[in-house]
Motif scaffolding. Structure first.
Motif, PDB file in Angstrom:
ATOM      1  N   TRP A 250      -8.223  -4.876  -1.088  1.00 29.75           N
ATOM      2  CA  TRP A 250      -7.653  -3.714  -0.669  1.00 29.75           C
ATOM      3  C   TRP A 250      -6.916  -3.185  -1.857  1.00 29.75           C
ATOM      4  CZ3 TRP A 250      -2.486  -2.737  -1.047  1.00 29.75           C
ATOM      5  CH2 TRP A 250      -1.567  -3.774  -1.276  1.00 29.75           C
TER       6      TRP A 250
ATOM      7  N   THR B 216       1.781   6.814  -6.711  1.00 30.12           N
ATOM      8  CA  THR B 216       0.642   7.888  -7.110  1.00 30.12           C
ATOM      9  C   THR B 216       1.178   9.453  -6.662  1.00 30.12           C
ATOM     10  OG1 THR B 216      -0.547   7.670  -5.172  1.00 30.12           O
ATOM     11  CG2 THR B 216      -1.171   6.406  -7.160  1.00 30.12           C
TER      12      THR B 216
ATOM     13  N   ARG C  72      -9.204   2.301  -6.988  1.00 30.45           N
ATOM     14  CA  ARG C  72     -10.226   2.861  -7.461  1.00 30.45           C
ATOM     15  C   ARG C  72     -10.461   4.309  -6.666  1.00 30.45           C
ATOM     16  NH1 ARG C  72     -13.308  -2.127  -6.672  1.00 30.45           N
ATOM     17  NH2 ARG C  72     -12.975  -1.860  -4.574  1.00 30.45           N
ATOM     18  N   ASP C  73      -9.639   4.499  -5.702  1.00 29.67           N
ATOM     19  CA  ASP C  73      -9.429   5.893  -4.931  1.00 29.67           C
ATOM     20  C   ASP C  73      -8.466   6.660  -5.920  1.00 29.67           C
ATOM     21  OD1 ASP C  73     -10.832   5.050  -2.872  1.00 29.67           O
ATOM     22  OD2 ASP C  73      -9.146   4.821  -1.362  1.00 29.67           O
ATOM     23  N   GLN C  74      -7.555   6.087  -6.462  1.00 34.61           N
ATOM     24  CA  GLN C  74      -6.617   6.748  -7.506  1.00 34.61           C
ATOM     25  C   GLN C  74      -7.479   7.052  -8.932  1.00 34.61           C
ATOM     26  OE1 GLN C  74      -3.473   4.417  -8.952  1.00 34.61           O
ATOM     27  NE2 GLN C  74      -2.669   5.981 -10.311  1.00 34.61           N
TER      28      GLN C  74
ATOM     29  N   ALA D 114     -10.643   7.732  -9.062  1.00 34.69           N
ATOM     30  CA  ALA D 114     -11.658   8.916  -8.494  1.00 34.69           C
ATOM     31  C   ALA D 114     -11.161  10.059  -8.804  1.00 34.69           C
ATOM     32  CB  ALA D 114     -12.494   8.424  -7.406  1.00 34.69           C
ATOM     33  N   THR D 115      -9.706  10.012  -8.021  1.00 36.77           N
ATOM     34  CA  THR D 115      -9.184  11.583  -8.116  1.00 36.77           C
ATOM     35  C   THR D 115      -8.903  12.062  -9.592  1.00 36.77           C
ATOM     36  OG1 THR D 115      -8.027  11.030  -5.931  1.00 36.77           O
ATOM     37  CG2 THR D 115      -6.978  12.643  -7.172  1.00 36.77           C
TER      38      THR D 115
ATOM     39  N   ASP E  66      -9.329  -1.289  -4.023  1.00 37.65           N
ATOM     40  CA  ASP E  66      -9.824   0.111  -3.293  1.00 37.65           C
ATOM     41  C   ASP E  66      -8.554   1.048  -3.487  1.00 37.65           C
ATOM     42  OD1 ASP E  66     -11.978  -1.313  -2.278  1.00 37.65           O
ATOM     43  OD2 ASP E  66     -10.993  -1.623  -0.240  1.00 37.65           O
ATOM     44  N   VAL E  67      -7.432   0.705  -3.350  1.00 36.35           N
ATOM     45  CA  VAL E  67      -6.444   1.774  -3.731  1.00 36.35           C
ATOM     46  C   VAL E  67      -6.480   2.285  -5.032  1.00 36.35           C
ATOM     47  CG1 VAL E  67      -3.887   2.091  -3.876  1.00 36.35           C
ATOM     48  CG2 VAL E  67      -4.677   1.157  -1.885  1.00 36.35           C
TER      49      VAL E  67
ATOM     50  N   THR F 198       0.908  -1.263  -0.052  1.00 34.52           N
ATOM     51  CA  THR F 198      -0.158  -0.076  -0.079  1.00 34.52           C
ATOM     52  C   THR F 198       0.911   1.125  -0.208  1.00 34.52           C
ATOM     53  OG1 THR F 198      -1.827  -1.083   0.933  1.00 34.52           O
ATOM     54  CG2 THR F 198      -1.689   1.189   1.154  1.00 34.52           C
TER      55      THR F 198
ATOM     56  N   GLU G 299       0.893   4.057  -2.877  1.00 28.76           N
ATOM     57  CA  GLU G 299       0.875   5.718  -2.600  1.00 28.76           C
ATOM     58  C   GLU G 299       1.886   6.407  -2.965  1.00 28.76           C
ATOM     59  OE1 GLU G 299      -0.265   5.138   1.765  1.00 28.76           O
ATOM     60  OE2 GLU G 299      -2.161   4.687   1.298  1.00 28.76           O
TER      61      GLU G 299
END
Length: 189
Positions: free
Chosen positions: A111, A58, A117-119, A121-122, A114-115, A51, A55
């Motif tokens: 997980w 990104t 998807r968050d990226q 979305a941004t 999720d990481v 993770t 992170e």
């Protein structure tokens, strides 16, 4: 540079060289030049380590994107942003290899999904807003943004196995953006 960043960078290098399977507490600690105990005090599990690596990846891409000058021309600005995600040099190739490894595993590891998807979305949020602002006549800026991301994802994959196609991909990027970002009431170039 923090110890967490050192470990995340080491994990990125290992994933780029050998895939997700190359990452363990022991291998990352050795790559970073620290003991396994020091790594475990900072990032206790392989999942936490991966993770942190994603992170960090990104964060690196985001910093490069934020440093880009804004020209005011949507196609030019979006092309520059997309190019920061394409594996056109050693650093971006490493990031592309990590991204594809994580994306492949995200289908079965929640997980990781999720990481990503968050990226997404941004990135999609920013692109949707930029398209909507620059092209108020565009009926579906979110669809345009999603198309840009899908094209970039495909070009990333292609450039990882065919880096010699870089010029062709960059021409295709310019052409695709000209079509996607043309005003709605104007015929496509």
């Amino acid at each position: 540079m923090t110890r967490r960043t050192e470990f995340a960078d080491a994990a990125l290098r290992l994933v780029a060289r050998g895939g997700l399977e190359a990452v363990s507490i022991r291998t990352v600690a050795a790559e970073a030049g620290w003991s396994a105990g020091a790594l475990q005090k900072t990032l206790g599990t392989k999942d936490e380590l991966l993770t942190a690596a994603v992170e960090r990846m990104t964060e690196r891409v985001g910093a490069r994107m934020a440093a880009l000058p804004q020209t005011g021309d949507l196609a030019t600005d979006v092309a520059a942003l997309v190019q920061e995600t394409l594996p056109l040099d050693a650093v971006r190739r490493e990031e592309g290899l990590v991204w594809t490894a994580v994306a492949g595993r995200a289908a079965t590891v929640p997980w990781m999904a999720d990481v990503l998807r968050d990226q997404d979305a941004t990135v999609l949020g920013w692109l949707t807003g930029a398209v909507g602002h620059a092209r108020p006549d565009e009926p579906d800026p979110a669809a345009v943004a999603s198309t840009v991301v899908a094209l970039a994802d495909g070009w990333t994959t292609r450039l990882l196995y065919a880096p010699e196609a870089a010029d062709e991909v960059l021409r295709a990027l310019d052409r695709a953006l000209a079509l996607l970002l043309a005003p709605v009431d104007t015929p496509h170039p």
